[in-house]
Design a protein around this motif. Structure first.
Motif, short mmCIF file in Angstrom:
data_model
loop_
_atom_site.label_atom_id
_atom_site.label_comp_id
_atom_site.label_asym_id
_atom_site.label_seq_id
_atom_site.Cartn_x
_atom_site.Cartn_y
_atom_site.Cartn_z
N TYR A 1 -45.84 -67.17 -39.06
CA TYR A 1 -44.95 -67.36 -40.08
C TYR A 1 -46.09 -67.58 -41.35
O TYR A 1 -47.20 -67.95 -41.22
CB TYR A 1 -44.42 -68.79 -40.06
N THR A 2 -45.55 -67.23 -42.32
CA THR A 2 -46.22 -67.21 -43.49
C THR A 2 -45.48 -68.28 -44.73
O THR A 2 -46.20 -68.46 -45.86
CB THR A 2 -46.27 -65.83 -44.21
N ARG A 3 -44.43 -68.83 -44.35
CA ARG A 3 -43.82 -69.54 -45.29
C ARG A 3 -43.28 -71.00 -44.71
O ARG A 3 -42.83 -70.81 -43.23
CB ARG A 3 -42.47 -68.97 -45.76
N ILE A 4 -43.40 -72.04 -45.12
CA ILE A 4 -43.04 -73.45 -44.45
C ILE A 4 -42.37 -74.03 -45.60
O ILE A 4 -42.36 -74.01 -46.77
CB ILE A 4 -44.10 -74.20 -43.84
N GLU A 5 -41.60 -75.06 -44.98
CA GLU A 5 -41.21 -76.16 -45.90
C GLU A 5 -42.15 -77.46 -45.92
O GLU A 5 -42.95 -77.43 -45.14
CB GLU A 5 -39.78 -76.71 -45.37
N MET B 1 -46.50 -76.67 -55.85
CA MET B 1 -46.61 -76.03 -54.77
C MET B 1 -46.12 -74.59 -55.11
O MET B 1 -46.46 -73.72 -54.21
CB MET B 1 -46.36 -76.28 -53.39
N GLY B 2 -45.53 -74.48 -56.16
CA GLY B 2 -45.05 -73.32 -56.48
C GLY B 2 -43.39 -72.68 -56.05
O GLY B 2 -42.95 -71.75 -56.28
N ALA B 3 -42.95 -73.94 -55.23
CA ALA B 3 -41.50 -73.63 -54.62
C ALA B 3 -40.50 -73.76 -55.78
O ALA B 3 -40.98 -74.28 -56.67
CB ALA B 3 -41.35 -74.53 -53.53
N GLU B 4 -39.42 -73.19 -55.54
CA GLU B 4 -38.16 -73.20 -56.44
C GLU B 4 -37.31 -74.06 -55.98
O GLU B 4 -35.99 -74.35 -56.84
CB GLU B 4 -37.75 -71.96 -56.59
N ARG C 1 -55.15 -80.84 -52.59
CA ARG C 1 -55.77 -80.66 -51.40
C ARG C 1 -54.58 -79.82 -50.48
O ARG C 1 -54.98 -78.88 -49.61
CB ARG C 1 -55.67 -82.16 -50.51
N LEU C 2 -53.23 -80.18 -50.93
CA LEU C 2 -52.31 -79.46 -50.04
C LEU C 2 -52.27 -77.87 -50.33
O LEU C 2 -52.30 -77.08 -49.16
CB LEU C 2 -50.84 -80.16 -50.19
N ARG C 3 -52.35 -77.53 -51.42
CA ARG C 3 -52.51 -75.86 -51.63
C ARG C 3 -53.69 -75.57 -51.01
O ARG C 3 -53.64 -74.32 -50.59
CB ARG C 3 -52.59 -75.85 -53.41
N ASP C 4 -54.64 -76.13 -51.06
CA ASP C 4 -56.14 -75.63 -50.32
C ASP C 4 -55.59 -75.54 -48.82
O ASP C 4 -56.07 -74.48 -48.19
CB ASP C 4 -57.15 -76.53 -50.71
N GLU C 5 -55.06 -76.49 -48.29
CA GLU C 5 -54.70 -76.40 -46.84
C GLU C 5 -53.70 -75.46 -46.54
O GLU C 5 -54.08 -74.57 -45.57
CB GLU C 5 -54.05 -77.70 -46.27
N LEU C 6 -52.84 -74.99 -47.41
CA LEU C 6 -51.98 -74.05 -47.20
C LEU C 6 -52.64 -72.58 -47.61
O LEU C 6 -52.64 -71.58 -46.60
CB LEU C 6 -50.84 -74.04 -48.12
N ASP C 7 -53.71 -72.55 -48.51
CA ASP C 7 -54.34 -71.28 -48.75
C ASP C 7 -55.05 -70.90 -47.50
O ASP C 7 -55.26 -69.59 -47.27
CB ASP C 7 -54.99 -71.30 -50.12
N GLN C 8 -55.64 -71.99 -47.06
CA GLN C 8 -56.73 -71.40 -45.82
C GLN C 8 -55.71 -70.81 -44.81
O GLN C 8 -56.64 -70.16 -43.96
CB GLN C 8 -57.24 -72.83 -45.26
N ARG C 9 -54.58 -71.17 -44.72
CA ARG C 9 -54.00 -70.26 -43.45
C ARG C 9 -52.88 -69.40 -43.97
O ARG C 9 -52.21 -68.91 -43.10
CB ARG C 9 -53.03 -71.53 -42.81
N GLY C 10 -53.11 -68.94 -45.32
CA GLY C 10 -52.10 -67.99 -45.51
C GLY C 10 -50.75 -68.51 -45.76
O GLY C 10 -49.81 -67.45 -45.48
N LEU C 11 -50.28 -69.71 -46.10
CA LEU C 11 -49.15 -70.23 -45.93
C LEU C 11 -48.45 -70.35 -47.29
O LEU C 11 -49.25 -70.94 -48.24
CB LEU C 11 -49.06 -71.46 -45.21
N ALA C 12 -47.14 -70.37 -47.70
CA ALA C 12 -46.53 -70.64 -49.11
C ALA C 12 -45.69 -71.56 -48.74
O ALA C 12 -44.92 -71.64 -47.48
CB ALA C 12 -46.21 -69.52 -49.61
N MET C 13 -45.35 -72.44 -49.68
CA MET C 13 -44.30 -73.43 -49.60
C MET C 13 -42.77 -72.95 -50.18
O MET C 13 -42.88 -72.24 -51.33
CB MET C 13 -44.72 -74.84 -50.39
N THR C 14 -41.79 -73.09 -49.41
CA THR C 14 -40.40 -72.50 -49.92
C THR C 14 -39.60 -73.65 -50.50
O THR C 14 -38.85 -73.46 -51.62
CB THR C 14 -39.66 -71.74 -48.85
N ALA C 15 -39.75 -74.84 -50.05
CA ALA C 15 -39.14 -75.91 -50.70
C ALA C 15 -39.36 -77.14 -50.21
O ALA C 15 -40.23 -77.40 -49.16
CB ALA C 15 -37.71 -75.84 -50.14
#
Length: 298
Positions: free
Chosen positions: A39-43, A100-103, A56-70
């Motif tokens: 997966y590349t997207r998470i809640e 986190m850039g989610a909408e 910190r959360l953005r760094d943790e997500l970026d390290q794993r190639g993950l984006a926040m959806t909601a």
């Protein structure tokens, strides 16, 4: 014309229901494994489970190639004195979600039955006087979330809450402002409560703004209903099952979603709190492979 459905997963599929619980998968392991599953997207999951510092959360997500959806948060606006406490919780989750850039912000009604014990703690039905007041507060919440954080409210009907059955979902939709409040269509909860997700997509296409993909084991559901089990107990019985072993069927759902005139996030969830620590990853990997085999995903 069809649009691919944008797939993701959530802490829920790793047995996470609470911000802090020793029975749950640690957040670092969840992030590692959701990425490993493909997966590349998470809640966001329960506010406070993942780090709440946005840097910190953005760094943790970026390290794993993950984006926040909601983001995800509960509300209790059916209670007359509930605004301040609801806004305190919602605004915290909304602030982090927006950072986190989610909408989207998935908003879930509070339970009338204790999710742990199954004890009835409130009247299961809202009165005719409570419904319009509840809808007005939800409209106010959606407007304020949009104005202050730029997020769209995605309301999530849920088992053992006041917006559960097909009829109650429709009543909620008719009572709320379509310009403010969209529906997070959780296919598992709709099926659990006897509803029809395909009919909701067909009848209210303009209200479907977000989706949780989930299946119910009809045999376990029937047993839970016969025994009068609460939702938490039914989950422990295994009522939410791995696709394609339950209902509703996923291909027709994905096909209907792809025909909506909007980009849709479809987040895979399989309630299984609590669960053994090594259980979620293989299920998540198989589920993603199955859903990809149905096509119409991105």
């Amino acid at each position: 014309m069809t649009k691919p459905v944008m797939i993701g997963s959530a802490p829920d599929s790793w047995g996470v229901w609470f911000s802090d619980d020793s029975q749950q998968t640690p957040w670092g392991r969840f992030l590692d494994e959701v990425a490993a599953a493909g997966y590349t997207r998470i809640e966001l999951g329960p506010y406070g489970y993942l780090p709440t510092d946005p840097v910190r959360l953005r760094d943790e997500l970026d390290q794993r190639g993950l984006a926040m959806t909601a983001g995800t948060i509960f509300e209790h606006l059916h209670r007359a004195d509930s605004w301040d406490t609801t806004w305190r919780d919602v605004s915290a989750a909304a602030s982090l979600t927006a950072a986190m850039g989610a909408e989207h912000l998935v908003v879930i009604p509070d339970f009338w039955r204790d999710p742990q014990t199954g004890a009835v703690i409130e009247d299961p039905q809202l009165t005719d006087e409570q419904w319009p007041a509840y809808a007005a507060r939800m409209n106010r919440l959606a407007r304020q979330v949009r104005e202050e954080f730029g997020l769209r409210i995605q309301f999530h009907p849920h088992a053992d809450t006041h917006v559960d059955t097909h009829a109650n979902v429709e009543r909620f939709l008719h009572a709320t402002d379509p310009d403010l409040v969209s529906l997070c269509l959780d296919t598992g909860h709709i099926a659990y409560c006897g509803g029809d997700s395909l009919k909701l997509i067909h009848d209210y296409p303009e209200r479907i703004g977000y989706v949780h993909l989930k299946q119910v084991d009809p045999a376990i559901l029937a047993k839970a209903q016969t025994e009068g089990a609460g939702f938490g107990e039914a989950v422990r019985m295994g009522v939410m099952c791995e696709p394609p072993n339950g209902i509703p069927e996923m291909p027709p759902i994905l096909d209907a979603l792809s025909k909506l005139d909007v980009e849709i996030f479809a987040i895979v969830e399989q309630d299984m709190y609590p669960c053994p620590p090594d259980q979620p990853l293989p299920i998540a990997t198989r589920t993603l492979a199955y859903l990809r085999s149905c096509g119409l995903l991105r």
